[in-house]
Write a protein that holds these residues in place. Sequence first.
Motif, PDB file in Angstrom:
ATOM      1  N   SER A  46     -14.078  15.301  11.630  1.00 22.02           N
ATOM      2  CA  SER A  46     -13.699  16.793  11.603  1.00 22.02           C
ATOM      3  C   SER A  46     -12.312  17.072  12.074  1.00 22.02           C
ATOM      4  CB  SER A  46     -14.700  17.177  12.944  1.00 22.02           C
ATOM      5  OG  SER A  46     -15.828  16.890  12.587  1.00 22.02           O
ATOM      6  N   PHE A  47     -11.190  16.469  11.311  1.00 22.76           N
ATOM      7  CA  PHE A  47      -9.831  16.843  11.417  1.00 22.76           C
ATOM      8  C   PHE A  47      -9.659  17.802  10.260  1.00 22.76           C
ATOM      9  CE2 PHE A  47      -5.410  16.546  10.666  1.00 22.76           C
ATOM     10  CZ  PHE A  47      -4.893  17.294  11.718  1.00 22.76           C
ATOM     11  N   GLY A  48      -8.919  18.931  10.412  1.00 18.78           N
ATOM     12  CA  GLY A  48      -8.737  19.779   9.127  1.00 18.78           C
ATOM     13  C   GLY A  48      -7.301  20.223   9.268  1.00 18.78           C
ATOM     14  N   GLY A  49      -6.467  19.854   9.952  1.00 19.27           N
ATOM     15  CA  GLY A  49      -4.937  20.369  10.000  1.00 19.27           C
ATOM     16  C   GLY A  49      -3.925  19.651   9.119  1.00 19.27           C
ATOM     17  N   THR A  50      -2.736  19.746   9.318  1.00 18.15           N
ATOM     18  CA  THR A  50      -1.632  19.135   8.689  1.00 18.15           C
ATOM     19  C   THR A  50      -1.542  17.710   9.269  1.00 18.15           C
ATOM     20  OG1 THR A  50      -0.598  21.337   8.945  1.00 18.15           O
ATOM     21  CG2 THR A  50       0.913  19.332   8.205  1.00 18.15           C
ATOM     22  N   VAL A  51      -1.236  16.933   7.993  1.00 21.59           N
ATOM     23  CA  VAL A  51      -1.164  15.618   8.179  1.00 21.59           C
ATOM     24  C   VAL A  51       0.137  14.807   8.003  1.00 21.59           C
ATOM     25  CG1 VAL A  51      -3.549  15.032   7.829  1.00 21.59           C
ATOM     26  CG2 VAL A  51      -2.133  14.968   5.891  1.00 21.59           C
ATOM     27  N   TYR A  52       0.796  13.878   8.388  1.00 25.11           N
ATOM     28  CA  TYR A  52       1.943  13.191   8.238  1.00 25.11           C
ATOM     29  C   TYR A  52       1.559  11.754   7.606  1.00 25.11           C
ATOM     30  CZ  TYR A  52       6.625  11.812   9.272  1.00 25.11           C
ATOM     31  OH  TYR A  52       8.005  11.487   8.975  1.00 25.11           O
ATOM     32  N   PHE A  53       1.905  11.593   6.043  1.00 24.54           N
ATOM     33  CA  PHE A  53       1.945  10.531   5.397  1.00 24.54           C
ATOM     34  C   PHE A  53       3.311   9.665   5.364  1.00 24.54           C
ATOM     35  CE2 PHE A  53       2.626   8.418   1.223  1.00 24.54           C
ATOM     36  CZ  PHE A  53       1.533   7.441   1.249  1.00 24.54           C
ATOM     37  N   ARG A  54       2.982   8.504   5.334  1.00 29.36           N
ATOM     38  CA  ARG A  54       4.322   7.530   5.323  1.00 29.36           C
ATOM     39  C   ARG A  54       4.213   6.476   4.286  1.00 29.36           C
ATOM     40  NH1 ARG A  54       7.462   6.094  10.514  1.00 29.36           N
ATOM     41  NH2 ARG A  54       8.292   8.105  10.137  1.00 29.36           N
ATOM     42  N   LEU A  55       4.692   6.323   3.439  1.00 25.76           N
ATOM     43  CA  LEU A  55       4.777   4.925   2.727  1.00 25.76           C
ATOM     44  C   LEU A  55       6.268   4.099   3.005  1.00 25.76           C
ATOM     45  CD1 LEU A  55       3.973   3.885  -1.057  1.00 25.76           C
ATOM     46  CD2 LEU A  55       5.928   3.130   0.094  1.00 25.76           C
ATOM     47  N   LYS A  56       6.107   2.901   3.528  1.00 28.52           N
ATOM     48  CA  LYS A  56       7.055   2.219   3.940  1.00 28.52           C
ATOM     49  C   LYS A  56       7.034   0.849   3.480  1.00 28.52           C
ATOM     50  CE  LYS A  56       7.629   0.909   8.341  1.00 28.52           C
ATOM     51  NZ  LYS A  56       7.937   0.706   9.924  1.00 28.52           N
ATOM     52  N   MET A  57       8.240   0.191   2.842  1.00 25.88           N
ATOM     53  CA  MET A  57       8.558  -1.172   2.747  1.00 25.88           C
ATOM     54  C   MET A  57       9.783  -1.767   3.189  1.00 25.88           C
ATOM     55  SD  MET A  57       6.952  -1.080  -1.423  1.00 25.88           S
ATOM     56  CE  MET A  57       6.808  -2.824  -1.444  1.00 25.88           C
ATOM     57  N   SER A  58       9.423  -2.874   3.838  1.00 24.46           N
ATOM     58  CA  SER A  58      10.643  -3.698   4.447  1.00 24.46           C
ATOM     59  C   SER A  58      10.883  -4.953   3.827  1.00 24.46           C
ATOM     60  CB  SER A  58      10.433  -3.730   6.055  1.00 24.46           C
ATOM     61  OG  SER A  58       9.261  -4.383   6.219  1.00 24.46           O
ATOM     62  N   ASN A  59      12.214  -5.161   3.982  1.00 23.93           N
ATOM     63  CA  ASN A  59      12.715  -6.592   3.359  1.00 23.93           C
ATOM     64  C   ASN A  59      12.305  -6.756   2.028  1.00 23.93           C
ATOM     65  OD1 ASN A  59      13.199  -7.592   5.981  1.00 23.93           O
ATOM     66  ND2 ASN A  59      11.007  -8.131   6.479  1.00 23.93           N
ATOM     67  N   THR A  60      12.801  -5.692   1.220  1.00 18.92           N
ATOM     68  CA  THR A  60      12.608  -5.762  -0.334  1.00 18.92           C
ATOM     69  C   THR A  60      13.708  -6.312  -1.195  1.00 18.92           C
ATOM     70  OG1 THR A  60      13.244  -3.359  -0.281  1.00 18.92           O
ATOM     71  CG2 THR A  60      10.858  -3.807  -0.086  1.00 18.92           C
ATOM     72  N   CYS A  61      14.846  -6.223  -0.503  1.00 21.90           N
ATOM     73  CA  CYS A  61      16.032  -6.832  -1.438  1.00 21.90           C
ATOM     74  C   CYS A  61      15.694  -8.161  -1.952  1.00 21.90           C
ATOM     75  CB  CYS A  61      17.220  -6.810  -0.336  1.00 21.90           C
ATOM     76  SG  CYS A  61      18.725  -7.141  -1.440  1.00 21.90           S
ATOM     77  N   ALA A  62      16.127  -8.017  -3.239  1.00 24.78           N
ATOM     78  CA  ALA A  62      15.808  -9.520  -3.970  1.00 24.78           C
ATOM     79  C   ALA A  62      14.572  -9.616  -4.506  1.00 24.78           C
ATOM     80  CB  ALA A  62      16.435 -10.569  -3.408  1.00 24.78           C
ATOM     81  N   LEU A  63      13.371  -8.661  -4.062  1.00 21.85           N
ATOM     82  CA  LEU A  63      12.127  -8.795  -4.627  1.00 21.85           C
ATOM     83  C   LEU A  63      12.213  -8.615  -6.268  1.00 21.85           C
ATOM     84  CD1 LEU A  63       9.890  -7.127  -2.135  1.00 21.85           C
ATOM     85  CD2 LEU A  63      10.125  -9.527  -2.654  1.00 21.85           C
ATOM     86  N   TYR A  72      15.100  -1.502   2.095  1.00 18.76           N
ATOM     87  CA  TYR A  72      14.017  -0.666   2.861  1.00 18.76           C
ATOM     88  C   TYR A  72      13.919   0.464   2.101  1.00 18.76           C
ATOM     89  CZ  TYR A  72      12.355   1.821   6.754  1.00 18.76           C
ATOM     90  OH  TYR A  72      11.436   2.297   7.834  1.00 18.76           O
ATOM     91  N   LEU A  73      12.504   0.631   2.057  1.00 19.12           N
ATOM     92  CA  LEU A  73      11.975   1.862   1.030  1.00 19.12           C
ATOM     93  C   LEU A  73      11.164   2.820   2.241  1.00 19.12           C
ATOM     94  CD1 LEU A  73      11.892   3.073  -1.828  1.00 19.12           C
ATOM     95  CD2 LEU A  73       9.730   1.768  -1.994  1.00 19.12           C
ATOM     96  N   ARG A  74      11.169   3.998   2.043  1.00 13.97           N
ATOM     97  CA  ARG A  74      10.602   4.831   3.085  1.00 13.97           C
ATOM     98  C   ARG A  74      10.241   6.296   2.335  1.00 13.97           C
ATOM     99  NH1 ARG A  74      11.622   6.242   9.423  1.00 13.97           N
ATOM    100  NH2 ARG A  74      10.717   8.464   9.304  1.00 13.97           N
ATOM    101  N   MET A  75       9.080   6.547   2.242  1.00 10.45           N
ATOM    102  CA  MET A  75       8.479   8.164   1.860  1.00 10.45           C
ATOM    103  C   MET A  75       7.873   8.734   2.833  1.00 10.45           C
ATOM    104  SD  MET A  75       8.193   7.393  -2.028  1.00 10.45           S
ATOM    105  CE  MET A  75       7.022   6.008  -2.029  1.00 10.45           C
TER     106      MET A  75
END
Length: 393
Positions: A309-326, A341-344
């Motif tokens: 029963s939550f209906g308010g504002t939400v905070y979404f995050r996508l994060k990827m670490s240690n991605t260099c050279a993948l 490092y990737l973060r949104m």
Amino acid sequence: MLFNKPINDLTFQDVVDFCKRGIPEGKQLDYKYCLPKNKEKFAKTIASFANALGGTIIIGVQDDKDDKPAPPFTGMPYHEKIRSTIEDIIQVYIDPIVFVDINTCIGPNNRMFVVVNIPQSNLTPHLVGKSKRAYVRTGQSSRPEAIVHPERLPWLLDHRQKSERLRHILYDKAESHFENYLKLKNTELANLPVCTLSVSPFYPEEPLTDYRQIPEIIRECATDAWFGHTAPEDYPIQPLQDGAAVISNQKGVHKMTEFNAYGLLMDKRIAGEIKNFNGHEARVVSIEKLTQELILFLVTALKYLNHISFGGTVYFRLKMSNTCALRASLGKQKATVLEAYLRMDRILNLAQLQDGLCAEAKSIVQEAAWGLGIPAKEAEITALVNAYLAEIE
């Protein structure tokens, strides 16, 4: 959210069934038999919800001496322009304006209910009328809205800051749970790429459900598709303080999805698969796989937040670490990732996410693909997201 479906899908009978449950008015619920003639007073109710935890106003319902809905539940006379009238009241009397969701539920005999959902706002304080007063919802029947005097406005802002600190605490604690899980598996995080998806109330304040019910809620809210499962039956559910987590017990698969009573949902996993890349074995991050995980996560998050029963504002995050050279791949496109490092981050209204999940998912995937070195075409991402969503729907 008070209902078990999106506000725009509510019917007249849904509101009748809700009223029969006898839930009294409180911090997040208000009944009105008709639209009040005192427009500023109605604006005060809306602003007080936005300044506090958010809430729902149901118009067309009388309440009794115990603040519970009183039968018969027949709604109010049909009012063709009630939606625009409410929007006008908000624009005229509330500064800054509050963005609400309104559904007019038409029933028999030319009667209707009007459901107004007010999200918890991140633009507080919302001031009302010429006097520019701020109100907060108290939940007390004798004084449902309380004035926050100008000298106490810093208190209101500080209240928000405390909620933000709580959100960071919940997030960091969930992060540490995954690290502890890896230690128990004798897996060193070191330079392994980790993908984190999380959603939480923007201003968490108090538990939204009983932590002891969370294992059952997880099973009810889990999302299944041919390409993945939120909570596979053979994965154990581990109790945690204020919540529980679904933990992978498969060899070589390191994944944890935590559900918290305050509304936090976090999915963490070691990302990438070992594949042949230009004749050599390498850890590859597939945009297709990332999209699948994102879709499963967002659909599950919506189910979970609706359930508690939550209906308010939400905070979404996508994060990827240690991605260099993948190595990153999307169809025939391949690239070596330069970002370490990737973060949104996204600040979203839950109802907005409910109605625009497809558009948000496309935006997130396209930005992630770009950050991983693949300039994906919009049509390609659209087709990808639509295909996976169709499998779930």
